[in-house]
Design a protein around this motif. Structure first.
Motif, PDB file in Angstrom:
ATOM      1  N   GLU A 177       5.690  14.076 -11.765  1.00 43.42           N
ATOM      2  CA  GLU A 177       6.064  14.109 -13.187  1.00 43.42           C
ATOM      3  C   GLU A 177       5.065  14.910 -14.006  1.00 43.42           C
ATOM      4  N   ARG A 178       3.798  14.894 -13.587  1.00 38.99           N
ATOM      5  CA  ARG A 178       2.763  15.663 -14.315  1.00 38.99           C
ATOM      6  C   ARG A 178       2.670  17.111 -13.840  1.00 38.99           C
ATOM      7  N   GLY A 179       3.439  17.460 -12.823  1.00 40.43           N
ATOM      8  CA  GLY A 179       3.416  18.818 -12.308  1.00 40.43           C
ATOM      9  C   GLY A 179       2.279  19.087 -11.350  1.00 40.43           C
ATOM     10  N   GLU A 180       1.613  18.030 -10.870  1.00 37.60           N
ATOM     11  CA  GLU A 180       0.479  18.199  -9.953  1.00 37.60           C
ATOM     12  C   GLU A 180       0.913  18.217  -8.488  1.00 37.60           C
ATOM     13  N   LEU A 181       2.176  17.894  -8.229  1.00 36.35           N
ATOM     14  CA  LEU A 181       2.664  17.813  -6.849  1.00 36.35           C
ATOM     15  C   LEU A 181       4.133  18.185  -6.833  1.00 36.35           C
ATOM     16  N   GLU A 182       4.537  18.932  -5.806  1.00 38.34           N
ATOM     17  CA  GLU A 182       5.939  19.269  -5.636  1.00 38.34           C
ATOM     18  C   GLU A 182       6.612  18.208  -4.770  1.00 38.34           C
ATOM     19  N   GLY A 183       7.841  17.881  -5.104  1.00 36.36           N
ATOM     20  CA  GLY A 183       8.555  16.887  -4.308  1.00 36.36           C
ATOM     21  C   GLY A 183       9.740  16.316  -5.046  1.00 36.36           C
ATOM     22  N   ASN A 184      10.488  15.471  -4.363  1.00 32.38           N
ATOM     23  CA  ASN A 184      11.715  14.892  -4.886  1.00 32.38           C
ATOM     24  C   ASN A 184      11.461  13.446  -5.315  1.00 32.38           C
ATOM     25  N   ILE A 185      11.543  13.204  -6.599  1.00 33.53           N
ATOM     26  CA  ILE A 185      11.290  11.858  -7.116  1.00 33.53           C
ATOM     27  C   ILE A 185      12.332  10.870  -6.611  1.00 33.53           C
ATOM     28  N   LYS A 186      13.591  11.273  -6.595  1.00 36.52           N
ATOM     29  CA  LYS A 186      14.667  10.372  -6.192  1.00 36.52           C
ATOM     30  C   LYS A 186      14.490   9.880  -4.761  1.00 36.52           C
ATOM     31  N   THR A 243       0.832  -1.211   0.000  1.00 41.54           N
ATOM     32  CA  THR A 243       0.000   0.000   0.000  1.00 41.54           C
ATOM     33  C   THR A 243       0.862   1.255   0.000  1.00 41.54           C
ATOM     34  N   LYS A 244       1.900   1.270   0.837  1.00 38.41           N
ATOM     35  CA  LYS A 244       2.776   2.449   0.911  1.00 38.41           C
ATOM     36  C   LYS A 244       3.557   2.623  -0.383  1.00 38.41           C
ATOM     37  N   ILE A 245       4.011   1.519  -0.989  1.00 37.38           N
ATOM     38  CA  ILE A 245       4.733   1.590  -2.260  1.00 37.38           C
ATOM     39  C   ILE A 245       3.839   2.173  -3.347  1.00 37.38           C
ATOM     40  N   LEU A 246       2.575   1.742  -3.374  1.00 46.64           N
ATOM     41  CA  LEU A 246       1.632   2.264  -4.364  1.00 46.64           C
ATOM     42  C   LEU A 246       1.415   3.761  -4.171  1.00 46.64           C
ATOM     43  N   GLU A 247       1.307   4.200  -2.918  1.00 45.71           N
ATOM     44  CA  GLU A 247       1.133   5.632  -2.627  1.00 45.71           C
ATOM     45  C   GLU A 247       2.321   6.433  -3.159  1.00 45.71           C
ATOM     46  N   LEU A 248       3.532   5.916  -2.918  1.00 42.02           N
ATOM     47  CA  LEU A 248       4.734   6.615  -3.370  1.00 42.02           C
ATOM     48  C   LEU A 248       4.811   6.661  -4.896  1.00 42.02           C
ATOM     49  N   LYS A 249       4.420   5.585  -5.563  1.00 46.78           N
ATOM     50  CA  LYS A 249       4.429   5.565  -7.028  1.00 46.78           C
ATOM     51  C   LYS A 249       3.415   6.558  -7.594  1.00 46.78           C
ATOM     52  N   ASN A 250       2.266   6.671  -6.935  1.00 48.53           N
ATOM     53  CA  ASN A 250       1.264   7.650  -7.369  1.00 48.53           C
ATOM     54  C   ASN A 250       1.792   9.071  -7.197  1.00 48.53           C
ATOM     55  N   GLU A 251       2.526   9.296  -6.098  1.00 51.15           N
ATOM     56  CA  GLU A 251       3.109  10.621  -5.873  1.00 51.15           C
ATOM     57  C   GLU A 251       4.138  10.948  -6.950  1.00 51.15           C
ATOM     58  N   ILE A 252       4.934   9.945  -7.344  1.00 51.43           N
ATOM     59  CA  ILE A 252       5.932  10.160  -8.390  1.00 51.43           C
ATOM     60  C   ILE A 252       5.257  10.560  -9.697  1.00 51.43           C
ATOM     61  N   ARG A 253       4.162   9.889 -10.042  1.00 57.62           N
ATOM     62  CA  ARG A 253       3.449  10.237 -11.279  1.00 57.62           C
ATOM     63  C   ARG A 253       2.884  11.652 -11.223  1.00 57.62           C
ATOM     64  N   LYS A 254       2.385  12.034 -10.046  1.00 61.10           N
ATOM     65  CA  LYS A 254       1.841  13.400  -9.900  1.00 61.10           C
ATOM     66  C   LYS A 254       2.946  14.438 -10.025  1.00 61.10           C
TER      67      LYS A 254
END
Length: 343
Positions: free
Chosen positions: A162-171, A149-160
């Motif tokens: 990449e789309r510019g919908e969320l600020e954060g560090n992908i790495k 569940t946590k891995i899925l949440e993090l992957k969703n955040e990475i996609r957001k």
């Protein structure tokens, strides 16, 4: 030996045809040449086509209502210890299946034309499979789920991001995912166990499709009856009824042991599993009184099967704390219901 007996359903309704189930059982034959395939078989034939199985099953349903099951699925899954006793998984399990179905017919408290049910009275087809995948209710998948569940949440955040919908560090998130993948408690070959992953090691097991109607298509042989052995008056005549599942499961073990010279441990016995559900204190008291070597094997089997054995169990004492019983029972009860003998 884990055995389940279930009516075949599609959702909430009984299957009107065996075609879907037969097709599912053909999955391991995909891409194989004829010599490498596992064929459907019964007491008299070694090779029956999938089309023939569907035709025979679907044509043997006279006078059954849509609310009545047309056929049952019996699955027999030997443990790795039982499989290790076999010389040839395919041939030995075929041999066992044919003996198992003798136990099946003798478990009916029925008569057909004034005689007990015999092998000639039933219509069944069996198939040996050699692969298994992890299901959603497997303990390994359930205990890995918080990490998934946590891995899925993090992957969703990475996609957001990449789309510019969320600020954060992908790495940073990728590093968190890599850490969670390694920290998940259940791994196989260095990979987090997930639903659908193929299980490693020997996984051979038996699927049996058995018709609800007898071979003459005249009499109903129901496994769903709640009556083990009784009689009822029908049109002025006393008629026997019932199927004794306890007898079937017990004899299935005895047949395997006799056929292959297998020494069954206490925790592998159907009776022991039933005793655990009814009286865990009695179960563990009996387990702890086993000879040292047998007890060590029993505890090893429990741990390897995923039962939640606690490290503080005083194996050299005759008494175990009731709170330990309760915690163990909760986990073992789930394991039994999800994978085994359908008590």
């Amino acid at each position: 030996m884990y055995i389940t007996v279930t009516p075949q359903k599609m959702g909430g309704n009984y299957s009107q045809s065996s075609a879907g189930f037969v097709s599912y059982l053909e999955k391991e034959n995909e891409g194989l040449e004829n010599e490498g395939m596992e064929h459907f078989f019964n007491q008299y034939e070694d090779k029956t086509s999938a089309e023939g199985v569907v035709r025979e099953n679907d044509g043997n349903t006279a006078k059954l209502e849509k609310t009545e099951t047309r056929f049952y699925s019996i699955t027999a899954s030997p443990s790795k210890y039982e499989l290790n006793r076999l010389q040839n998984h395919s041939e030995d399990l075929k041999k066992y299946t044919r003996e198992l179905m003798k136990d099946y017919v003798t478990s009916f408290n029925r008569e057909i034309n004034g005689r007990p049910v015999s092998l000639d009275d039933i219509k069944y087809y069996a198939k040996i499979e050699h692969q298994r995948t992890f299901k959603g209710n497997d303990m390994q998948v359930r205990e890995n789920q918080p990490f998934a569940t946590k891995i899925l949440e993090l992957k969703n955040e990475i996609r957001k991001i990449e789309r510019g919908e969320l600020e954060g560090n992908i790495k940073v998130r990728e590093q968190q995912i890599a850490r969670l993948e390694k920290e998940a408690p259940h791994q196989q070959n260095g990979q987090r166990i997930v639903q659908g992953m193929q299980k490693e090691g020997p996984q051979s097991h038996i699927h049996i499709i058995v018709s609800r109607k007898d071979a003459s298509n005249r009499f109903s042989l129901s496994l769903g009856s709640k009556y083990k052995a009784s009689a009822v008056e029908l049109n002025g005549t006393m008629v026997k009824r019932g199927f004794d599942r306890d007898s079937f499961f017990k004899n299935a073990e005895k047949t395997f042991d006799k056929l292959f010279g297998y020494q069954r441990n206490f925790v592998e016995q159907y009776k022991s599993r039933k005793d655990f559900i009814k009286d865990p204190r009695k179960y563990f008291s009996a387990l702890l009184k086993l000879p040292t070597n047998e007890k060590a094997i029993a505890l090893k089997i429990l741990r390897e099967s995923g039962m939640p054995m606690l490290p503080g169990i005083p194996v050299n004492q005759a008494q175990v704390a009731l709170k330990v019983f309760n915690r163990l029972r909760q986990g073992l009860d789930i394991a039994i219901k999800s994978s085994s003998i359908g008590i």
